[in-house]
Design a protein around this motif. Sequence first.
Motif, PDB file in Angstrom:
ATOM      1  N   LYS A 219       4.601   4.275  -2.429  1.00 60.07           N
ATOM      2  CA  LYS A 219       5.543   3.393  -1.734  1.00 60.07           C
ATOM      3  C   LYS A 219       6.055   4.046  -0.449  1.00 60.07           C
ATOM      4  O   LYS A 219       6.288   3.365   0.557  1.00 60.07           O
ATOM      5  N   THR A 220       6.223   5.388  -0.482  1.00 62.64           N
ATOM      6  CA  THR A 220       6.681   6.092   0.712  1.00 62.64           C
ATOM      7  C   THR A 220       5.659   5.979   1.843  1.00 62.64           C
ATOM      8  O   THR A 220       6.004   5.739   3.004  1.00 62.64           O
ATOM      9  N   LEU A 221       4.374   6.170   1.516  1.00 64.20           N
ATOM     10  CA  LEU A 221       3.330   6.198   2.538  1.00 64.20           C
ATOM     11  C   LEU A 221       2.963   4.803   3.030  1.00 64.20           C
ATOM     12  O   LEU A 221       2.741   4.595   4.230  1.00 64.20           O
ATOM     13  N   TYR A 222       2.880   3.827   2.122  1.00 58.80           N
ATOM     14  CA  TYR A 222       2.294   2.536   2.473  1.00 58.80           C
ATOM     15  C   TYR A 222       3.271   1.373   2.376  1.00 58.80           C
ATOM     16  O   TYR A 222       2.905   0.229   2.686  1.00 58.80           O
ATOM     17  N   GLY A 223       4.486   1.634   1.899  1.00 58.63           N
ATOM     18  CA  GLY A 223       5.468   0.557   1.813  1.00 58.63           C
ATOM     19  C   GLY A 223       5.117  -0.513   0.816  1.00 58.63           C
ATOM     20  O   GLY A 223       5.580  -1.650   0.939  1.00 58.63           O
ATOM     21  N   LYS A 224       4.307  -0.176  -0.191  1.00 53.43           N
ATOM     22  CA  LYS A 224       3.890  -1.153  -1.200  1.00 53.43           C
ATOM     23  C   LYS A 224       4.118  -0.557  -2.582  1.00 53.43           C
ATOM     24  O   LYS A 224       4.086   0.660  -2.769  1.00 53.43           O
ATOM     25  N   ASP A 225       4.320  -1.441  -3.540  1.00 55.15           N
ATOM     26  CA  ASP A 225       4.532  -1.008  -4.917  1.00 55.15           C
ATOM     27  C   ASP A 225       3.185  -0.823  -5.606  1.00 55.15           C
ATOM     28  O   ASP A 225       2.352  -1.738  -5.621  1.00 55.15           O
ATOM     29  N   LEU A 226       2.968   0.358  -6.165  1.00 62.23           N
ATOM     30  CA  LEU A 226       1.671   0.662  -6.773  1.00 62.23           C
ATOM     31  C   LEU A 226       1.383  -0.247  -7.955  1.00 62.23           C
ATOM     32  O   LEU A 226       0.258  -0.738  -8.118  1.00 62.23           O
ATOM     33  N   VAL A 227       2.397  -0.488  -8.790  1.00 62.15           N
ATOM     34  CA  VAL A 227       2.168  -1.331  -9.967  1.00 62.15           C
ATOM     35  C   VAL A 227       1.800  -2.753  -9.544  1.00 62.15           C
ATOM     36  O   VAL A 227       0.898  -3.379 -10.131  1.00 62.15           O
ATOM     37  N   SER A 228       2.458  -3.262  -8.518  1.00 64.28           N
ATOM     38  CA  SER A 228       2.131  -4.613  -8.034  1.00 64.28           C
ATOM     39  C   SER A 228       0.704  -4.675  -7.504  1.00 64.28           C
ATOM     40  O   SER A 228      -0.025  -5.654  -7.750  1.00 64.28           O
ATOM     41  N   ASP A 229       0.302  -3.632  -6.790  1.00 64.79           N
ATOM     42  CA  ASP A 229      -1.077  -3.592  -6.292  1.00 64.79           C
ATOM     43  C   ASP A 229      -2.077  -3.533  -7.439  1.00 64.79           C
ATOM     44  O   ASP A 229      -3.128  -4.195  -7.404  1.00 64.79           O
ATOM     45  N   LEU A 230      -1.793  -2.738  -8.453  1.00 62.02           N
ATOM     46  CA  LEU A 230      -2.697  -2.641  -9.603  1.00 62.02           C
ATOM     47  C   LEU A 230      -2.808  -3.997 -10.307  1.00 62.02           C
ATOM     48  O   LEU A 230      -3.899  -4.396 -10.732  1.00 62.02           O
ATOM     49  N   LYS A 231      -1.696  -4.698 -10.438  1.00 59.88           N
ATOM     50  CA  LYS A 231      -1.730  -6.013 -11.076  1.00 59.88           C
ATOM     51  C   LYS A 231      -2.560  -7.007 -10.269  1.00 59.88           C
ATOM     52  O   LYS A 231      -3.290  -7.841 -10.842  1.00 59.88           O
TER      53      LYS A 231
END
Length: 480
Positions: A219-231
């Motif tokens: 989230k720090t590097l890309y401004g996105k939530d990892l769990v949301s991306d995985l889903k």
Amino acid sequence: MNPYQQGHSGYNSQPRYLHNIGFSNTAPQSFGNPLPMPGFPTTGYPAPQPGYSTGYPNSQGYPNSAQNYPSSAQGYPQPAQGYPQAAQGYPQAAQGYPQAAQGYPQAAQAYPPAAQGYPQAQTGYPQASQGYPQANQHQGYPSHFQSQIQQSYSVSSNPVANTPKSKPTVVPANPFDPREDAAVLRKAMKGFGTDEKAIIQVLTRRSNEQRLRIAFEFKTLYGKDLVSDLKSETSGKFEDLLVALMTPLPQFYAKELHDAIAGIGTDEDVLIEVMCTMSNHEIHVIKQAYTAIYGTLLEDDLRGDTSGNFKRLMTSLCMGNRSEDFHVDQQKARDDARSLLQAGELRLGTDESVFNAVLCSRSFPQLAAIFQEYHNLTGHDIDDAIKNEFSGDMEKALRAIVKVVRNKPLFFAERLHKSMKGLGTNDRQLIRIMVTRCEVDLGDISNMFQSKYGETLQSWIEGDCSGHYKKCLLGLLGLY
């Protein structure tokens, strides 16, 4: 619940994470015991130096006045006689206190020999090289404190040393670079298509805490939530497994318990699996996570969704107040075995409160001794008595405690087998055990599975699951 906590402002420090992110193989010891141990001094004060007296000055450390100090008529001269010669009362200058030109005396010359009135070095003041004692030494405590220490902590090393170490299949990666892992995951999900192999190899080879650190850096590097991306990039049981891997363990357990009692009906098997196997520390952390997520107390929700003897058993386990003393008292074990016998087989009906009290409060080593004493008294196993005296969920819960006391890996091996046998698969149970035990004792569970059923856990997973879901499960076994 935010599992992260930044360092103090103004300092270029790494993020600090809360202590209850997850359970490690060393919990609860790694978090310390907040309760004072009987017989020990207050935490924070150094232990007494070895060699000092074991009591107050009429005890062993200082000589008695009648033995080593001369009487007033002998040691102290009459006024008319002056002071005694150097050879009589005090040591000569070469032996005791040095001449002024010699500076400070050496350690061995500072005190006269023991025969001249002072105690020997071994019983008096310590040598300079001894320093402070080790934490497990009690030379400086009075004798009555030593007996209390031995009674309250008599298993200081032997039982712990003899306890076999568990075999996790997932261990923390070392070296570990969360930003590099975040970049790998970003690349695996960027653009068209998904590199599931890269996702599996990263997430199944990191501990739960390390996965959370990767999500923080992502989230720090890309401004996105990892769990949301995985889903968004995965689906089905593979998605469920990845989300479970990315959930802090206390929150994961809390969600499993909540889902087991929410809605119509109750999944008592989940309640039994979690509440009958957790340590005091783990239960307290799960309760905190449960309240933080759902705003209610776990105990209240358990009591509201269960009934009868099973309700009382769940309430007792929810207290997280089981004795965790490794010391085994054989006399108390015999007394408890007799109490269980009188409350069950030797009376008409069953006094469930006695079984509840003993099985929910005694330590696991003490329960093992109680079960052995019960067998010595009756000639048959406590498990047989529970089957005859109880039924339904209460029977399953009490038998689960007996199995966990005797062989926890075998208990989970049986549950894994049950989740995959017959038609269909209980994927939720399979995911829960694989995710929560992989950092604790999944290696032991796999060995017990093969010993009992004659087939490997790997072969059952391969025969019952498919696709990336199967590969991820095998990854948690260290086989992908």
